[in-house]
Design a protein around this motif. Structure first.
Motif, mmCIF file in Angstrom:
data_model
loop_
_atom_site.group_PDB
_atom_site.id
_atom_site.type_symbol
_atom_site.label_atom_id
_atom_site.label_comp_id
_atom_site.label_asym_id
_atom_site.label_seq_id
_atom_site.Cartn_x
_atom_site.Cartn_y
_atom_site.Cartn_z
ATOM 1 N N HIS A 148 0.955 -1.117 0.005
ATOM 2 C CA HIS A 148 0.206 0.109 0.004
ATOM 3 C C HIS A 148 0.858 1.226 -0.257
ATOM 4 O O HIS A 148 2.086 1.187 0.402
ATOM 5 N N GLU A 149 0.378 2.226 -0.464
ATOM 6 C CA GLU A 149 1.321 3.550 -0.680
ATOM 7 C C GLU A 149 1.691 3.890 0.409
ATOM 8 O O GLU A 149 1.227 4.068 1.416
ATOM 9 N N GLY A 150 2.943 4.208 0.436
ATOM 10 C CA GLY A 150 3.959 4.541 1.615
ATOM 11 C C GLY A 150 4.138 3.582 2.686
ATOM 12 O O GLY A 150 4.752 3.810 3.699
ATOM 13 N N GLY A 151 3.672 2.340 2.715
ATOM 14 C CA GLY A 151 4.042 1.164 3.441
ATOM 15 C C GLY A 151 5.395 0.574 3.203
ATOM 16 O O GLY A 151 5.992 0.678 2.247
ATOM 17 N N LYS A 152 5.862 0.029 4.090
ATOM 18 C CA LYS A 152 7.371 -0.544 3.858
ATOM 19 C C LYS A 152 7.315 -2.128 3.924
ATOM 20 O O LYS A 152 8.342 -2.617 3.709
ATOM 21 N N THR A 153 6.082 -2.764 3.891
ATOM 22 C CA THR A 153 6.111 -4.068 3.409
ATOM 23 C C THR A 153 5.810 -4.314 2.244
ATOM 24 O O THR A 153 4.817 -3.240 1.607
ATOM 25 N N ALA A 154 6.556 -5.021 1.324
ATOM 26 C CA ALA A 154 6.432 -5.018 0.111
ATOM 27 C C ALA A 154 6.644 -6.413 -0.706
ATOM 28 O O ALA A 154 7.247 -7.166 -0.055
ATOM 29 N N LEU A 155 6.319 -6.453 -1.968
ATOM 30 C CA LEU A 155 6.662 -7.626 -2.707
ATOM 31 C C LEU A 155 7.828 -7.214 -3.546
ATOM 32 O O LEU A 155 8.293 -6.381 -3.977
ATOM 33 N N ILE A 156 8.723 -8.379 -3.653
ATOM 34 C CA ILE A 156 9.889 -8.322 -4.147
ATOM 35 C C ILE A 156 9.874 -9.339 -5.433
ATOM 36 O O ILE A 156 9.769 -10.353 -5.335
ATOM 37 N N LEU A 157 10.473 -8.831 -6.674
ATOM 38 C CA LEU A 157 10.601 -9.604 -7.700
ATOM 39 C C LEU A 157 12.312 -9.393 -8.134
ATOM 40 O O LEU A 157 12.626 -8.185 -8.407
ATOM 41 N N SER A 158 12.958 -10.533 -8.237
ATOM 42 C CA SER A 158 14.245 -10.061 -8.733
ATOM 43 C C SER A 158 14.917 -11.262 -9.746
ATOM 44 O O SER A 158 14.568 -12.488 -9.810
ATOM 45 N N HIS A 159 15.837 -10.856 -10.438
ATOM 46 C CA HIS A 159 16.488 -11.761 -11.527
ATOM 47 C C HIS A 159 18.045 -11.393 -11.244
ATOM 48 O O HIS A 159 18.418 -10.501 -11.505
ATOM 49 N N PRO A 188 9.520 -4.479 7.902
ATOM 50 C CA PRO A 188 10.530 -4.387 8.974
ATOM 51 C C PRO A 188 9.977 -4.949 10.198
ATOM 52 O O PRO A 188 8.950 -5.135 10.506
ATOM 53 N N LEU A 189 11.053 -5.518 10.972
ATOM 54 C CA LEU A 189 10.834 -6.264 12.107
ATOM 55 C C LEU A 189 11.047 -5.024 13.580
ATOM 56 O O LEU A 189 10.538 -5.527 14.277
ATOM 57 N N ALA A 190 11.881 -4.204 13.146
ATOM 58 C CA ALA A 190 12.234 -3.088 13.984
ATOM 59 C C ALA A 190 12.828 -1.819 13.278
ATOM 60 O O ALA A 190 12.975 -1.905 11.993
ATOM 61 N N ARG A 191 13.268 -0.971 14.027
ATOM 62 C CA ARG A 191 13.790 0.081 13.333
ATOM 63 C C ARG A 191 14.802 -0.097 12.216
ATOM 64 O O ARG A 191 14.849 0.564 11.089
ATOM 65 N N ASN A 194 15.237 -5.763 9.109
ATOM 66 C CA ASN A 194 14.317 -5.921 7.947
ATOM 67 C C ASN A 194 14.413 -7.461 7.624
ATOM 68 O O ASN A 194 15.461 -8.209 7.748
ATOM 69 N N ALA A 195 13.129 -8.104 7.613
ATOM 70 C CA ALA A 195 13.027 -9.563 6.973
ATOM 71 C C ALA A 195 12.603 -9.730 5.806
ATOM 72 O O ALA A 195 11.566 -9.060 5.374
ATOM 73 N N GLU A 196 12.921 -10.765 5.235
ATOM 74 C CA GLU A 196 12.666 -11.234 3.656
ATOM 75 C C GLU A 196 12.321 -12.459 3.836
ATOM 76 O O GLU A 196 13.385 -13.565 3.933
ATOM 77 N N ILE A 197 11.416 -12.997 3.210
ATOM 78 C CA ILE A 197 10.782 -14.644 3.234
ATOM 79 C C ILE A 197 10.239 -14.751 1.800
ATOM 80 O O ILE A 197 9.511 -13.936 1.209
ATOM 81 N N GLY A 198 10.764 -15.857 0.933
ATOM 82 C CA GLY A 198 10.428 -16.070 -0.065
ATOM 83 C C GLY A 198 10.851 -17.142 -0.762
ATOM 84 O O GLY A 198 11.382 -17.995 -0.135
ATOM 85 N N SER A 218 13.759 -19.150 0.706
ATOM 86 C CA SER A 218 14.862 -18.267 1.184
ATOM 87 C C SER A 218 14.436 -17.374 2.368
ATOM 88 O O SER A 218 13.416 -16.798 2.251
ATOM 89 N N VAL A 219 15.090 -17.370 3.318
ATOM 90 C CA VAL A 219 14.909 -16.589 4.549
ATOM 91 C C VAL A 219 15.983 -15.483 4.925
ATOM 92 O O VAL A 219 17.315 -16.069 4.934
ATOM 93 N N ALA A 220 15.768 -14.256 4.970
ATOM 94 C CA ALA A 220 16.921 -13.489 5.324
ATOM 95 C C ALA A 220 16.532 -12.397 6.294
ATOM 96 O O ALA A 220 15.331 -11.994 6.563
ATOM 97 N N LEU A 221 17.392 -12.028 7.034
ATOM 98 C CA LEU A 221 17.515 -10.761 8.099
ATOM 99 C C LEU A 221 18.460 -9.965 7.595
ATOM 100 O O LEU A 221 19.735 -10.179 7.475
ATOM 101 N N ALA A 222 17.948 -8.465 7.481
ATOM 102 C CA ALA A 222 19.047 -7.540 7.186
ATOM 103 C C ALA A 222 19.069 -6.227 8.383
ATOM 104 O O ALA A 222 18.078 -5.760 8.508
ATOM 105 N N PHE A 223 20.224 -5.984 8.718
ATOM 106 C CA PHE A 223 20.568 -5.239 9.788
ATOM 107 C C PHE A 223 21.084 -3.695 9.290
ATOM 108 O O PHE A 223 22.106 -3.881 8.234
ATOM 109 N N SER A 224 20.744 -2.607 9.505
ATOM 110 C CA SER A 224 21.432 -1.545 9.069
ATOM 111 C C SER A 224 21.646 -0.340 10.175
ATOM 112 O O SER A 224 20.895 -0.359 11.264
ATOM 113 N N PHE A 225 22.992 0.235 10.105
ATOM 114 C CA PHE A 225 23.124 1.161 11.380
ATOM 115 C C PHE A 225 23.746 2.521 10.939
ATOM 116 O O PHE A 225 24.468 2.419 9.726
#
Length: 225
Positions: A148-159, A188-191, A194-198, A218-225
């Protein structure tokens, strides 16, 4: 046609035909952290563990360390090293080392509500006890579409395609050797987490033998600082 339907159709079209191909079910787990050192410099560390039914469990632990320099809001240059021990049924088989250089292009275009990013990666590969340096090119594109517009939960397609630029004793295909197509959900799980499952489909091109198809959770966790 709604934008999301169009993107799902694109994902289906990217999958190659699976006739005359060996099949494997796999699990890939990824954790990554990116640290902003200053306005231009970034440090990235990624750890990937891969498990396979056909290879009876753990078959690869890939550790990627990269330093990046941000040229602009969209473009970053990266260089670093990959430490890649490989296994069979959890038992060590061979050590692979890689040099890695890449340029990333973040949010360079919009397709409806989706944003497009891209990456061009070059790798040099060496295996302990085996002569030769293997070179390959890995172009990558990714679409991210918020639910949805402005949301952080999203669909990803990659090649991503893998083009082997030469042959060695362990890199035996010259040209396109494999492709990876992913459909996933990121949220996002916290500030700073981010989690990605697919689902990732990896198709391997094997001249003189049946192609391979890996069906990957595929299960991924990404941290940013």
């Amino acid at each position: 046609m709604r934008p999301i339907h169009g993107l799902l159709l694109m994902a289906a079209m990217m999958l190659p035909a699976t006739a005359r191909a060996s099949e494997d079910e796999q699990l890939w787990t990824t954790s990554s952290a990116t640290v902003k050192l200053d306005d231009h410099w970034r440090l990235s560390q990624e750890l990937v563990a891969r498990f396979s039914d056909d290879r009876h469990g753990l078959y690869e632990i890939e550790s990627n360390t990269l330093i990046g320099y941000k040229l602009s809001k969209a473009v970053t240059l990266w260089a670093g090293y990959t430490h890649d021990p490989q296994y069979a049924g959890g038992d060590f088989t061979v050590m692979e080392h890689r040099g890695r250089q890449q340029v990333t292009f973040d949010n360079i275009a919009r397709i409806g509500p989706a944003t497009l990013s891209a990456r061009m990666r070059v790798e040099e590969r060496w295996r302990e006890g085996i002569d030769g340096t293997a070179w390959r090119l890995r172009p990558y594109v990714k679409l991210v579409m918020p639910f949805h517009e402005g949301g952080k939960t999203a669909l990803i397609l990659s090649h991503e395609s893998f083009f082997d630029l030469n042959k060695t004793n362990f890199q035996r295909v010259q040209g396109e050797e494999r492709m990876r197509n992913l459909i996933a959900v990121t949220t996002p799980l916290a500030r700073n987490v981010n989690a990605e499952i697919g689902y990732l489909h990896q198709h391997g091109f094997r001249p003189g033998a049946d192609d391979s198809n890996d069906h990957v959770a595929s299960v991924a966790l990404a941290f940013s600082f």
